[in-house]
Design a protein around this motif. Structure first.
Motif, PDB file in Angstrom:
ATOM      1  N   ALA A 231      51.097  25.234  35.127  1.00 24.16           N
ATOM      2  CA  ALA A 231      50.125  26.095  35.099  1.00 24.16           C
ATOM      3  C   ALA A 231      49.410  27.084  36.005  1.00 24.16           C
ATOM      4  CB  ALA A 231      48.921  25.803  34.154  1.00 24.16           C
ATOM      5  N   VAL A 232      49.093  26.289  37.192  1.00 24.97           N
ATOM      6  CA  VAL A 232      48.571  26.928  38.179  1.00 24.97           C
ATOM      7  C   VAL A 232      49.506  27.698  39.047  1.00 24.97           C
ATOM      8  CG1 VAL A 232      47.254  26.636  40.517  1.00 24.97           C
ATOM      9  CG2 VAL A 232      46.647  25.401  38.579  1.00 24.97           C
ATOM     10  N   ARG A 233      50.692  26.969  39.206  1.00 28.83           N
ATOM     11  CA  ARG A 233      51.775  27.590  40.092  1.00 28.83           C
ATOM     12  C   ARG A 233      52.104  28.864  39.577  1.00 28.83           C
ATOM     13  NH1 ARG A 233      52.771  24.699  44.434  1.00 28.83           N
ATOM     14  NH2 ARG A 233      51.876  22.824  43.528  1.00 28.83           N
ATOM     15  N   GLY A 234      52.360  29.009  38.435  1.00 24.88           N
ATOM     16  CA  GLY A 234      52.726  30.133  37.629  1.00 24.88           C
ATOM     17  C   GLY A 234      51.726  31.231  37.929  1.00 24.88           C
ATOM     18  N   TYR A 235      50.360  30.952  37.778  1.00 25.31           N
ATOM     19  CA  TYR A 235      49.262  31.809  38.066  1.00 25.31           C
ATOM     20  C   TYR A 235      49.546  32.419  39.282  1.00 25.31           C
ATOM     21  CZ  TYR A 235      44.816  33.789  39.386  1.00 25.31           C
ATOM     22  OH  TYR A 235      43.741  34.370  39.832  1.00 25.31           O
ATOM     23  N   TYR A 236      49.664  31.711  40.322  1.00 28.04           N
ATOM     24  CA  TYR A 236      49.756  32.020  41.968  1.00 28.04           C
ATOM     25  C   TYR A 236      50.965  32.946  41.915  1.00 28.04           C
ATOM     26  CZ  TYR A 236      45.698  29.056  43.306  1.00 28.04           C
ATOM     27  OH  TYR A 236      44.544  28.349  43.361  1.00 28.04           O
TER      28      TYR A 236
ATOM     29  N   PRO B 149      43.677  23.104  43.591  1.00 25.94           N
ATOM     30  CA  PRO B 149      44.746  23.936  43.859  1.00 25.94           C
ATOM     31  C   PRO B 149      44.395  25.048  45.093  1.00 25.94           C
ATOM     32  CG  PRO B 149      43.767  24.670  41.781  1.00 25.94           C
ATOM     33  CD  PRO B 149      42.922  23.360  42.341  1.00 25.94           C
ATOM     34  N   GLY B 150      44.149  24.643  46.310  1.00 28.43           N
ATOM     35  CA  GLY B 150      44.122  25.525  47.352  1.00 28.43           C
ATOM     36  C   GLY B 150      45.270  26.698  47.461  1.00 28.43           C
ATOM     37  N   LEU B 151      44.779  27.792  48.307  1.00 26.02           N
ATOM     38  CA  LEU B 151      45.210  28.734  48.733  1.00 26.02           C
ATOM     39  C   LEU B 151      45.433  28.806  50.203  1.00 26.02           C
ATOM     40  CD1 LEU B 151      44.975  31.728  45.925  1.00 26.02           C
ATOM     41  CD2 LEU B 151      47.281  30.347  46.547  1.00 26.02           C
TER      42      LEU B 151
ATOM     43  N   GLY C  14      51.729  36.955  43.563  1.00 20.81           N
ATOM     44  CA  GLY C  14      52.657  37.319  44.642  1.00 20.81           C
ATOM     45  C   GLY C  14      52.761  36.154  45.834  1.00 20.81           C
ATOM     46  N   TYR C  15      52.130  35.019  45.365  1.00 17.56           N
ATOM     47  CA  TYR C  15      52.173  33.681  46.349  1.00 17.56           C
ATOM     48  C   TYR C  15      53.524  33.104  46.061  1.00 17.56           C
ATOM     49  CZ  TYR C  15      47.312  34.657  47.420  1.00 17.56           C
ATOM     50  OH  TYR C  15      46.018  35.185  47.647  1.00 17.56           O
ATOM     51  N   GLY C  16      53.820  32.101  47.032  1.00 20.59           N
ATOM     52  CA  GLY C  16      54.944  31.341  47.025  1.00 20.59           C
ATOM     53  C   GLY C  16      56.239  31.881  46.885  1.00 20.59           C
ATOM     54  N   PRO C  17      57.098  31.644  46.148  1.00 14.92           N
ATOM     55  CA  PRO C  17      56.922  30.925  44.953  1.00 14.92           C
ATOM     56  C   PRO C  17      57.252  29.377  45.147  1.00 14.92           C
ATOM     57  CG  PRO C  17      59.279  31.813  44.992  1.00 14.92           C
ATOM     58  CD  PRO C  17      58.549  32.268  46.021  1.00 14.92           C
ATOM     59  N   ARG C  18      56.872  28.569  44.475  1.00 20.19           N
ATOM     60  CA  ARG C  18      56.909  27.033  44.543  1.00 20.19           C
ATOM     61  C   ARG C  18      55.780  26.773  45.573  1.00 20.19           C
ATOM     62  NH1 ARG C  18      59.899  23.402  42.490  1.00 20.19           N
ATOM     63  NH2 ARG C  18      60.285  22.504  44.493  1.00 20.19           N
ATOM     64  N   TYR C  19      56.301  25.851  46.743  1.00 22.28           N
ATOM     65  CA  TYR C  19      55.442  25.607  47.781  1.00 22.28           C
ATOM     66  C   TYR C  19      55.346  26.433  48.980  1.00 22.28           C
ATOM     67  CZ  TYR C  19      55.643  21.493  44.771  1.00 22.28           C
ATOM     68  OH  TYR C  19      55.474  20.568  43.695  1.00 22.28           O
ATOM     69  N   ARG C  20      55.957  27.628  49.029  1.00 22.30           N
ATOM     70  CA  ARG C  20      56.089  28.428  50.107  1.00 22.30           C
ATOM     71  C   ARG C  20      54.599  29.003  50.598  1.00 22.30           C
ATOM     72  NH1 ARG C  20      61.722  31.848  48.740  1.00 22.30           N
ATOM     73  NH2 ARG C  20      62.999  29.971  48.643  1.00 22.30           N
TER      74      ARG C  20
ATOM     75  N   THR D 260      38.344  37.554  47.766  1.00 29.66           N
ATOM     76  CA  THR D 260      39.550  37.647  46.833  1.00 29.66           C
ATOM     77  C   THR D 260      40.309  36.401  46.865  1.00 29.66           C
ATOM     78  OG1 THR D 260      39.837  40.111  47.309  1.00 29.66           O
ATOM     79  CG2 THR D 260      41.770  38.732  46.436  1.00 29.66           C
ATOM     80  N   VAL D 261      40.550  35.930  47.880  1.00 28.98           N
ATOM     81  CA  VAL D 261      41.280  34.354  47.823  1.00 28.98           C
ATOM     82  C   VAL D 261      40.442  33.461  47.135  1.00 28.98           C
ATOM     83  CG1 VAL D 261      42.380  32.454  49.252  1.00 28.98           C
ATOM     84  CG2 VAL D 261      42.622  35.139  49.929  1.00 28.98           C
ATOM     85  N   TRP D 262      39.053  33.408  47.764  1.00 28.14           N
ATOM     86  CA  TRP D 262      38.216  32.424  47.158  1.00 28.14           C
ATOM     87  C   TRP D 262      38.113  32.401  45.386  1.00 28.14           C
ATOM     88  CZ3 TRP D 262      34.312  31.113  44.028  1.00 28.14           C
ATOM     89  CH2 TRP D 262      33.583  30.029  44.419  1.00 28.14           C
ATOM     90  N   GLU D 263      38.105  33.704  45.002  1.00 26.78           N
ATOM     91  CA  GLU D 263      38.025  33.916  43.528  1.00 26.78           C
ATOM     92  C   GLU D 263      39.466  33.451  42.876  1.00 26.78           C
ATOM     93  OE1 GLU D 263      35.782  34.605  41.320  1.00 26.78           O
ATOM     94  OE2 GLU D 263      34.331  34.900  42.765  1.00 26.78           O
ATOM     95  N   GLN D 264      40.534  33.709  43.400  1.00 25.86           N
ATOM     96  CA  GLN D 264      42.021  33.611  42.932  1.00 25.86           C
ATOM     97  C   GLN D 264      41.898  31.819  42.845  1.00 25.86           C
ATOM     98  OE1 GLN D 264      44.203  35.315  46.007  1.00 25.86           O
ATOM     99  NE2 GLN D 264      44.380  37.155  44.699  1.00 25.86           N
TER     100      GLN D 264
END
Length: 422
Positions: free
Chosen positions: A329-334, A384-386, A338-344, A301-305
């Motif tokens: 654009a990437v950060r908005g998608y993430y 844009p890693g996760l 439910g990731y982040g927000p921003r650099y969290r 799942t994370v790899w596909e994200q």
């Protein structure tokens, strides 16, 4: 017939390996003595940057100096010195620097005893001035500026020049107006020409070919250093100069630049590789993430994200778009996942990408707030890693360059965690 010495050495390695757990034996041997026979140098057709291109760079810099009201630019040893003059020189307490005037030939200032070595890579017509150990090199710089009639005009300082050089120039040329040379140096270096892009493409081709050779040779029990050793060996055989081979295994992949903790490949663990090389000085930077054995549902799942995030960055990179908008654009998608927000964390804790060329990291970055607009010839990483602390991380990184119709990949992103090299 007596066996060659190499065979004796191989027998010694085998005897040592027999005392180790069977699990690690094969991995150790592959890392120690990789069979590179199937690999050949793919860079033999590389065209170095020509003297004519370097002179065109000087001309462009002089045009930008005039447009910005700058009389000359001071550049220390490093990639910008290579870019404009071809001189490949290390930095030390002894100053070697170039002065690019708004008109006429540049000047190189270097220690007397270093002049013959400096001239070996000098690729443009240039005035070379030397200083002795008991002399001040910045007085030579000041004298050159006076001779060229630009001492009263602002002097641009390339952004990596050290303080002692700037301070010395101000003492040697009282009243000197010191300004940033970014409009000139960045104005030239950010826009890559076709010969530069060709060398970056070759460097990327080497890295991808090395990955293809290494990937099937990663085995259970291998350490990160053994995998990196394979990557470096393959890169050299393919004609590249290894620049970095970062290997992160398991939880260490959750930390973008890794961990000092011991890491050994095991079933179901993420292996994140971030590797690059140079060809004629120009760099590649490619990251791949895969799982040794069978990937879990969460890993998939994370790899596909991340794959989708990388595609969104690429889609957002359009001529005239602010560089920061690509990161947004990437950060908005993430954030929508439910990731982040921003650099969290868990999420994306670093910028989406960086400029690349003679340096692995060059201005400007694909980061929130960067207003520089994308233009033809700019080159960036898209990564844009996760990162999920305590678990694992995924990073897919490919570089692209801007064309009149939009971005173009140097390497094509993979489509599946099961086929991480396409």
């Amino acid at each position: 017939m007596d066996e060659p010495i190499l065979s004796v050495g191989r027998r010694a390695v085998l005897r040592t390996a027999a005392t180790l757990p069977l699990l690690a034996t094969s991995a150790m041997l592959r890392a120690a003595e990789p069979d590179l026979a199937a690999l050949t140098d793919i860079t033999t057709g590389a065209s170095p940057i020509s003297p004519a291109e370097r002179e065109a760079r000087i001309a462009r810099a002089q045009g930008l100096m005039k447009a910005n009201g700058i009389g000359a630019v001071l550049i220390e040893s490093g990639s910008s010195l290579v870019y404009f003059t071809g001189v490949e020189w290390h930095r030390s307490e002894r100053l070697t620097a170039a002065v690019l005037p708004a008109e006429g030939k540049p000047c190189i200032v270097t220690p007397f005893f270093e002049e013959p070595s400096v001239r070996e890579t000098l690729a443009i017509p240039c005035d070379v001035r030397v200083w002795q150990e008991d002399e001040d090199p910045l007085k030579l710089v000041a004298a050159f500026l006076r001779e060229r009639g630009v001492a009263a005009q602002p002097v641009g300082i390339e952004e990596t020049v050290r303080y002692f050089a700037v301070d010395g120039l101000q003492h040697a040329l009282p009243g000197a107006r010191i300004v940033s040379a970014n409009p000139i140096v960045r104005g030239c270096r950010m826009i890559k020409t076709a010969p530069e892009i060709a060398l970056m493409q070759l460097a990327t081709d080497v890295t991808i070919a090395a990955y293809r050779w290494v990937y099937p040779r990663v085995e259970k029990g291998m350490t990160r250093d053994q995998i990196a050793g394979l990557m470096n060996a393959a890169t050299r055989k393919l004609g590249g100069m290894p620049e970095f081979s970062l290997v992160l295994i398991g939880e260490a992949a959750a930390y973008p630049h890794g961990s000092r903790a011991p890491q050994i490949v095991a079933e179901g663990q993420v292996v994140l590789m971030d590797c690059g090389c140079t060809v004629q000085g120009y760099q590649s930077d490619v990251s791949r993430t895969f799982v040794h054995g069978t990937a879990s549902k969460e890993q998939r799942t994370v790899w596909e994200q991340v794959r989708t995030g990388q595609a969104k960055a690429f889609a957002a990179a359009r001529i005239g778009t602010p560089a920061g908008a690509v990161d947004d654009a990437v950060r908005g998608y993430y954030a929508s996942l439910g990731y982040g927000p921003r650099y969290r964390l868990p999420g994306l804790s670093h910028r989406t990408g960086h400029g690349i060329g003679l340096d692995g990291h060059e201005p400007v970055n694909l980061v929130h707030g960067e207003a520089t607009r994308l233009a033809v010839g700019m080159c960036f990483s898209d990564e844009p890693g996760l990162y999920l602390p305590g678990k694992f991380g995924v990073r897919l990184e490919d570089c692209f360059h801007m064309t009149p119709s939009g971005p173009k990949w140097f390497s094509v992103p993979p489509l599946s965690i099961d086929a991480p090299l396409g």
